[in-house]
Design a protein around this motif. Structure first.
Motif, PDB file in Angstrom:
ATOM      1  N   ASP A 117       0.822  -1.210   0.000  1.00 57.28           N
ATOM      2  CA  ASP A 117       0.000   0.000   0.000  1.00 57.28           C
ATOM      3  C   ASP A 117       0.858   1.263   0.000  1.00 57.28           C
ATOM      4  OD1 ASP A 117       1.005   0.067   2.557  1.00 57.28           O
ATOM      5  OD2 ASP A 117      -0.907  -0.252   3.561  1.00 57.28           O
ATOM      6  N   GLU A 118       2.184   1.097  -0.165  1.00 54.78           N
ATOM      7  CA  GLU A 118       3.151   2.179  -0.318  1.00 54.78           C
ATOM      8  C   GLU A 118       3.421   2.934   0.970  1.00 54.78           C
ATOM      9  OE1 GLU A 118       1.831   4.694  -3.469  1.00 54.78           O
ATOM     10  OE2 GLU A 118       1.638   3.052  -4.920  1.00 54.78           O
ATOM     11  N   ARG A 119       2.984   2.414   2.097  1.00 56.06           N
ATOM     12  CA  ARG A 119       3.181   3.089   3.379  1.00 56.06           C
ATOM     13  C   ARG A 119       4.212   2.359   4.227  1.00 56.06           C
ATOM     14  NH1 ARG A 119      -2.318   3.545   6.383  1.00 56.06           N
ATOM     15  NH2 ARG A 119      -2.245   1.316   5.956  1.00 56.06           N
ATOM     16  N   ILE A 120       4.857   3.127   5.122  1.00 55.11           N
ATOM     17  CA  ILE A 120       5.730   2.574   6.147  1.00 55.11           C
ATOM     18  C   ILE A 120       5.169   3.009   7.487  1.00 55.11           C
ATOM     19  CG2 ILE A 120       8.048   2.548   7.136  1.00 55.11           C
ATOM     20  CD1 ILE A 120       9.162   3.161   4.381  1.00 55.11           C
ATOM     21  N   ASN A 121       4.717   2.060   8.282  1.00 58.52           N
ATOM     22  CA  ASN A 121       4.177   2.353   9.607  1.00 58.52           C
ATOM     23  C   ASN A 121       5.274   2.208  10.656  1.00 58.52           C
ATOM     24  OD1 ASN A 121       1.613   2.863   8.640  1.00 58.52           O
ATOM     25  ND2 ASN A 121       0.832   0.815   9.092  1.00 58.52           N
ATOM     26  N   LEU A 122       5.236   3.087  11.663  1.00 52.27           N
ATOM     27  CA  LEU A 122       6.231   3.100  12.721  1.00 52.27           C
ATOM     28  C   LEU A 122       5.550   2.918  14.074  1.00 52.27           C
ATOM     29  CD1 LEU A 122       8.288   6.149  11.427  1.00 52.27           C
ATOM     30  CD2 LEU A 122       8.905   3.744  11.188  1.00 52.27           C
ATOM     31  N   TYR A 123       6.140   2.062  14.911  1.00 49.08           N
ATOM     32  CA  TYR A 123       5.612   1.785  16.238  1.00 49.08           C
ATOM     33  C   TYR A 123       6.773   1.765  17.236  1.00 49.08           C
ATOM     34  CZ  TYR A 123       1.921  -0.196  13.255  1.00 49.08           C
ATOM     35  OH  TYR A 123       0.971  -0.390  12.283  1.00 49.08           O
ATOM     36  N   THR A 124       6.453   1.984  18.501  1.00 49.63           N
ATOM     37  CA  THR A 124       7.419   1.748  19.569  1.00 49.63           C
ATOM     38  C   THR A 124       7.020   0.468  20.293  1.00 49.63           C
ATOM     39  OG1 THR A 124       6.147   3.145  21.101  1.00 49.63           O
ATOM     40  CG2 THR A 124       7.984   4.175  19.924  1.00 49.63           C
ATOM     41  N   LEU A 125       8.015  -0.357  20.613  1.00 53.42           N
ATOM     42  CA  LEU A 125       7.794  -1.610  21.320  1.00 53.42           C
ATOM     43  C   LEU A 125       8.617  -1.615  22.601  1.00 53.42           C
ATOM     44  CD1 LEU A 125       7.959  -4.287  18.460  1.00 53.42           C
ATOM     45  CD2 LEU A 125       5.936  -3.205  19.435  1.00 53.42           C
ATOM     46  N   SER A 126       7.990  -1.942  23.701  1.00 52.54           N
ATOM     47  CA  SER A 126       8.696  -2.039  24.972  1.00 52.54           C
ATOM     48  C   SER A 126       9.426  -3.372  25.052  1.00 52.54           C
ATOM     49  CB  SER A 126       7.719  -1.919  26.136  1.00 52.54           C
ATOM     50  OG  SER A 126       8.375  -2.139  27.365  1.00 52.54           O
ATOM     51  N   THR A 127      10.615  -3.351  25.658  1.00 50.50           N
ATOM     52  CA  THR A 127      11.395  -4.584  25.828  1.00 50.50           C
ATOM     53  C   THR A 127      11.108  -5.263  27.164  1.00 50.50           C
ATOM     54  OG1 THR A 127      13.250  -3.327  26.746  1.00 50.50           O
ATOM     55  CG2 THR A 127      13.246  -3.723  24.374  1.00 50.50           C
ATOM     56  N   ARG A 128      10.244  -4.671  27.991  1.00 47.54           N
ATOM     57  CA  ARG A 128       9.919  -5.270  29.277  1.00 47.54           C
ATOM     58  C   ARG A 128       8.750  -6.228  29.135  1.00 47.54           C
ATOM     59  NH1 ARG A 128       6.601  -4.504  33.540  1.00 47.54           N
ATOM     60  NH2 ARG A 128       5.549  -2.742  32.534  1.00 47.54           N
ATOM     61  N   LEU A 129       8.842  -7.364  29.774  1.00 50.43           N
ATOM     62  CA  LEU A 129       7.770  -8.348  29.725  1.00 50.43           C
ATOM     63  C   LEU A 129       6.492  -7.764  30.315  1.00 50.43           C
ATOM     64  CD1 LEU A 129       9.550 -11.658  30.781  1.00 50.43           C
ATOM     65  CD2 LEU A 129       8.618 -11.113  28.537  1.00 50.43           C
ATOM     66  N   PRO A 130       5.361  -7.944  29.670  1.00 54.85           N
ATOM     67  CA  PRO A 130       4.101  -7.426  30.217  1.00 54.85           C
ATOM     68  C   PRO A 130       3.655  -8.263  31.399  1.00 54.85           C
ATOM     69  CG  PRO A 130       3.683  -8.704  28.228  1.00 54.85           C
ATOM     70  CD  PRO A 130       5.184  -8.614  28.376  1.00 54.85           C
ATOM     71  N   PRO A 131       2.816  -7.710  32.275  1.00 53.87           N
ATOM     72  CA  PRO A 131       2.255  -8.505  33.371  1.00 53.87           C
ATOM     73  C   PRO A 131       1.510  -9.711  32.832  1.00 53.87           C
ATOM     74  CG  PRO A 131       1.804  -6.170  33.696  1.00 53.87           C
ATOM     75  CD  PRO A 131       2.368  -6.315  32.322  1.00 53.87           C
ATOM     76  N   VAL A 132       1.454 -10.759  33.628  1.00 47.64           N
ATOM     77  CA  VAL A 132       0.827 -11.995  33.196  1.00 47.64           C
ATOM     78  C   VAL A 132      -0.639 -11.782  32.855  1.00 47.64           C
ATOM     79  CG1 VAL A 132       0.276 -14.371  33.865  1.00 47.64           C
ATOM     80  CG2 VAL A 132       2.431 -13.334  34.588  1.00 47.64           C
TER      81      VAL A 132
END
Length: 504
Positions: A117-132
């Motif tokens: 679709d000719e787009r580049i999407n950008l996200y931030t990802l946390s490296t900390r494990l999420p709560p169970v």
């Protein structure tokens, strides 16, 4: 530049220091102990236009399988999987993914995704494990992970995405024949490299094309007649960050770019003596070695490794007509696969195999196959679209993703971990054993060199994949202050125009 700050309560889990160091196709120091569970965040892109994230937890080798572990053919596997997010990220099938290194002021990573679709999407990802208790499956990224924005710099499908090791710059190549260099601080365009269109192929007017009508000229845009847009198939950044390589559609060549000047540095054209037609017609992948002294170009059915002098060192042809889908240089301990150097070349193929080759050979057409992962004999008949190699806790993991939607995690532990040709030969006797051992040298690379520790069925056809190491516990870091929202600030664009006429 947009700055945000957000207070987040500390996690309830006890904070533990990260004892593992991650390496994806790079030479990175790792811990030598194997006493902790490894947590990996895996992100896959699919034909169904979705972005699927899940965490795999791999216990130490001596641990007993936990209750509820993933099973394959009624065999318990130690790794467990937990979904983290699943949502429609694009309006077309995803093409490629890239995760940035950790920044100096934050442990969050940037995830870049591209699509037709000719787009580049950008996200931030946390490296900390999420709560169970937190499971954001079927929800977009939110909370600890968020959407930064969308880039619209390409006029066609973005085909390759790269973050520089210091995370300051972001490179993208596309089927529109452009290579964009952006500044991650505000996502402004610093430079644009333009790949010229393939040269027109002269028509042979002497040749009889039949039916008495003279030469037949294909429609504009067909292969071999100068059409097309000079699409870029792949790019590779030199470890010094000063040189960039690119391979494109319709070109039997690799281009070298000087990133200090933003201009073309040279073109290496492949003659038939270097690139036989049976291997391929154009470069599909290009990759630098970790030391920057050699690079590899992958074609449909083969790979050629070149030195810095542009002379071929090793030429690999896949058996039969198996197509190559992905190629990466991998750092493994010397001698683990019987190799003499720490770097090996890993390939994934159409017939479900991963092949590990030595990067050195006595003769050009005598590559050394060190080992094999998967294949029909191991229950992997489908193509391996992508793979990632991770090093953590003194262990090396190979993660494969196929178009059948199955993600497999292997522990690369060298000889003795799977089926070996030597063992099969020793089980035979007399003339049969002698007949088999005569070809043992050629067959020794067929041995399986990894142990399957986990398998996860995503139920979606995977096109691309990436991964990163997760950390246990600890306080959530502050929201990134160094990153601006993509597509919301002003862009500085300084295009370095490149002549369409190449003097090769």
């Amino acid at each position: 530049m947009v700055k945000r700050k957000r207070d987040i309560a500390p996690a309830t889990a006890t904070a533990t220091p990260a004892a593992a160091t991650e390496a994806v196709s790079t030479n990175t120091e790792t811990t030598t102990s194997a006493s902790a569970t490894v947590h990996l965040q895996i992100v896959t892109g699919t034909y169904e236009k979705t972005l699927h994230g899940f965490i795999v937890n791999i216990p130490p080798p001596t641990s007993t399988p936990a209750t509820g572990t993933t099973t394959s053919d009624d065999i318990a596997l130690p790794a467990t999987f937990t979904d983290t997010f699943l949502f429609a990220a694009h309006t077309s099938p995803l093409r490629t993914l890239a995760i940035s290194p950790a920044g100096p002021n934050t442990k969050k990573r940037i995830l870049a995704t591209s699509s037709a679709d000719e787009r580049i999407n950008l996200y931030t990802l946390s490296t900390r494990l999420p709560p169970v208790s937190s499971n954001s499956l079927l929800k977009p990224l939110s909370g600890r992970n968020r959407h930064l924005g969308t880039l619209h710099n390409h006029l066609n499908t973005p085909t390759s995405l790269i973050f520089t090791p210091n995370r300051n710059k972001f490179l993208s190549a596309g089927a529109d024949g452009q290579i964009q260099i952006l500044r991650t601080r505000d996502w402004g365009v610093l430079s644009t490299l333009k790949v010229p269109k393939p040269k027109a192929k002269p028509v042979n007017y002497v040749k009889d094309y039949g039916e008495g009508y003279g030469p037949r000229i294909d429609a504009f845009g067909s292969e071999g007649y100068g059409g097309g847009s000079g699409a870029v198939n792949d790019i590779a950044l030199h470890p010094s960050q000063k040189i960039l390589l690119s391979v494109g559609a319709g070109e039997r060549a690799v281009r070298m770019w000087n990133l200090m000047t933003g201009r073309k540095a040279g073109v290496l054209a492949f003659g038939k003596e270097v690139l036989p037609p049976r291997i391929g017609k154009e470069g599909m992948r290009v990759e630098w070695a970790a030391d920057g002294e050699s690079y590899a170009v992958a074609f449909d059915r083969g790979v050629i490794v070149f030195g810095m002098d542009s002379k071929p060192r090793v030429r690999i042809e896949t058996s039969g007509k198996s197509k190559i889908h992905m190629m990466r240089f991998v750092q493994v301990p010397k001698g683990l696969l019987g190799q003499e150097t720490e770097e090996v070349l890993a390939l994934s193929t159409e017939d479900g195999r991963m092949l590990f080759y030595s990067t050195t050979a006595e003769e050009l057409d005598s590559p050394i196959l060190l080992g094999t992962l998967g294949g029909r004999s191991m229950g992997m008949p489908g193509r391996v679209k992508d793979f990632i190699v991770m090093r953590a806790e003194g262990r090396i993991f190979v993660i494969t993703a196929g178009s059948d939607g199955v993600v497999r995690v292997f522990d690369l532990c060298g000889e003795g971990s799977g089926i070996e040709v030597v063992e099969e030969d020793e089980a035979e006797g007399g003339a049969e054993k002698k007949a088999k051992t005569e070809g043992l040298e050629e067959k020794k690379g067929d041995r399986q060199v990894g142990k399957l520790v986990g398998m996860y069925e995503t139920a979606r056809r995977i096109t691309c994949m990436t991964a990163m190491l997760m950390q246990e516990g600890g306080e959530e870091e502050q929201e990134d202050e160094e990153m601006g929202e993509a597509g919301e600030g002003e862009e500085e664009e300084s295009s370095d125009e490149e002549s369409d006429n190449d003097n090769e």
